[in-house]
Write an enzyme that holds these catalytic residues in place. Structure first.
Site, PDB file in Angstrom:
ATOM      1  CB  SER A 170       8.634   8.970  -2.854  1.00 24.18           C
ATOM      2  OG  SER A 170       8.297   7.917  -1.986  1.00 24.18           O
ATOM      3  CG  ASP A 209       6.694   3.087   2.054  1.00 27.31           C
ATOM      4  OD1 ASP A 209       7.908   2.802   2.090  1.00 27.31           O
ATOM      5  OD2 ASP A 209       6.157   3.715   1.122  1.00 27.31           O
ATOM      6  CG  HIS A 249       9.351   3.677  -1.456  1.00 29.77           C
ATOM      7  ND1 HIS A 249       8.111   3.996  -0.952  1.00 29.77           N
ATOM      8  CD2 HIS A 249       9.678   4.691  -2.299  1.00 29.77           C
ATOM      9  CE1 HIS A 249       7.705   5.138  -1.467  1.00 29.77           C
ATOM     10  NE2 HIS A 249       8.654   5.587  -2.293  1.00 29.77           N
TER      11      HIS A 249
END
Length: 351
Positions: A292, A180, A150
């Site tokens: 992230s 992911d 992402h």
């Protein structure tokens, strides 16, 4: 009268005529010499006395040697216990085998940060929807970097900044939206500091961990905490857009938060229609937008997870659409999931 004159008659001394009465003859093998009519002089001291004196130093030395051995062994054991290691666990250069943390810094947040920070990068991904900031982990010297899907999904240009401040352009090698995960590669890089991938199957609840990333664009930020749970089912968006048409979990895009689902509830916004679920490590180490794709690290300096989601409740003071920051509820993809997926990512394929 001459006081030195012997007044005892000749032959009065029993030893003058009886060689057997000489107490040292048998001990030294000395015989009567009839030709000279005499006997050898007695030794300077009695042999028995000499043997006793010889035994004392030998016994003393033996006792000292034994005591030194006991003390030395005990000292070595104590030093080993204080250091939390023995010679079998120490490699060349004073580093712990299989890690990059020096023995003197093992088990400290400062030691882990110093050793691993050079292998953590900031990723800037630009797309038609805007620009996002995330993090990544360098795994090869020529610039292979692991991050979240992402973070780079939909990006038209990717720029990577090392801990030294040097920047590179990167290309996407492979993505796996279902996990992911993504793999990117720097152009023209060599000799980079790499991270050591650990074993997430050995992770236990309560273990200390360190998180390194670029929250809010603050490159190389270090936080610490513990592993608070294992095998959490976390659901995140598979692409870069949420249901509102904005971008997903990257900083500066859409809601500026990381939407995810857990326990049947959605947090930080809508994850959209295309989602994926994975088993995650839960940590209370502070994670914020920009973390992230960064690293969750054990105290040996080994990567045990790739940070992927965090819960950030809205601040009433800032308005319902603004995040209030980390509240100690973050999630990371186990590193064993990454290791099992590396060949697929390198081949440019995804699940």
């Amino acid at each position: 009268m001459d006081m030195t004159e012997n007044l005892r008659p000749s032959g009065a001394h029993s030893t003058d005529q009886d060689p057997t009465s000489y107490p040292y003859a048998s001990s030294y093998g000395t015989a009567y010499n009839s030709a000279t009519g005499g006997y050898p002089p007695p030794p300077a001291y009695a042999p028995t006395t000499g043997r006793r004196k010889a035994k004392r130093p030998v016994a003393l030395l033996a006792a000292v040697a034994i005591a030194a051995g006991v003390i030395g062994g005990g000292t070595a054991t104590l030093v080993g216990q204080l250091n939390g290691q023995n010679s079998a666990t120490t490699g060349s250069g004073g580093t712990v085998n299989g890690t990059t943390v020096s023995q003197s810094s093992k088990g400290t947040v400062a030691g882990v940060a110093e050793a691993v920070s050079p292998a953590i990068v900031e990723i800037g991904a630009a797309s038609s929807a805007g620009k996002s900031t995330g993090s990544g982990v360098v795994i090869t010297e020529d610039g292979e970097i692991v991050t979240n899907n992402h973070v780079i999904s939909g990006a038209q240009q990717i720029q990577v900044t090392l801990s030294t401040g040097r920047t590179y352009t990167a290309d996407v090698v492979g993505t796996d939206p279902d996990k992911d995960l993504a793999l990117i590669k720097l152009r023209g890089a060599s000799g980079l500091k790499t991270a050591t991938l650990g074993d997430s199957s050995k992770v236990k609840v309560g273990e200390e961990v360190v998180a390194i990333g670029s929250p809010e664009g603050l490159t190389g930020t270090v936080t610490s905490g513990i592993v608070s749970a294992l095998d959490r089912d976390v659901t995140v968006a598979k692409d870069d857009s949420d249901s509102s048409g904005g971008s997903g979990q990257g900083q500066g895009r859409g809601t500026d938060r990381w939407p995810f689902e857990f326990g049947g509830q959605q947090f930080n916004g809508d994850t959209g229609e295309e989602t994926t679920t994975y088993k995650a490590l839960q940590t209370d180490a502070s994670l914020n937008p920009g973390n992230s794709g960064g690293a969750l690290i054990n105290m040996n300096g080994e990567i045990i997870g790739i940070n992927s989601a965090m819960y950030s409740p809205s601040s009433s003071a800032a308005g319902s659409g603004s995040p209030a920051g980390s509240v100690g509820l973050g999630f990371a993809i186990p590193v064993n999931t990454l290791k099992a997926d590396l060949d697929t990512l390198r081949a440019g394929n995804g699940s």
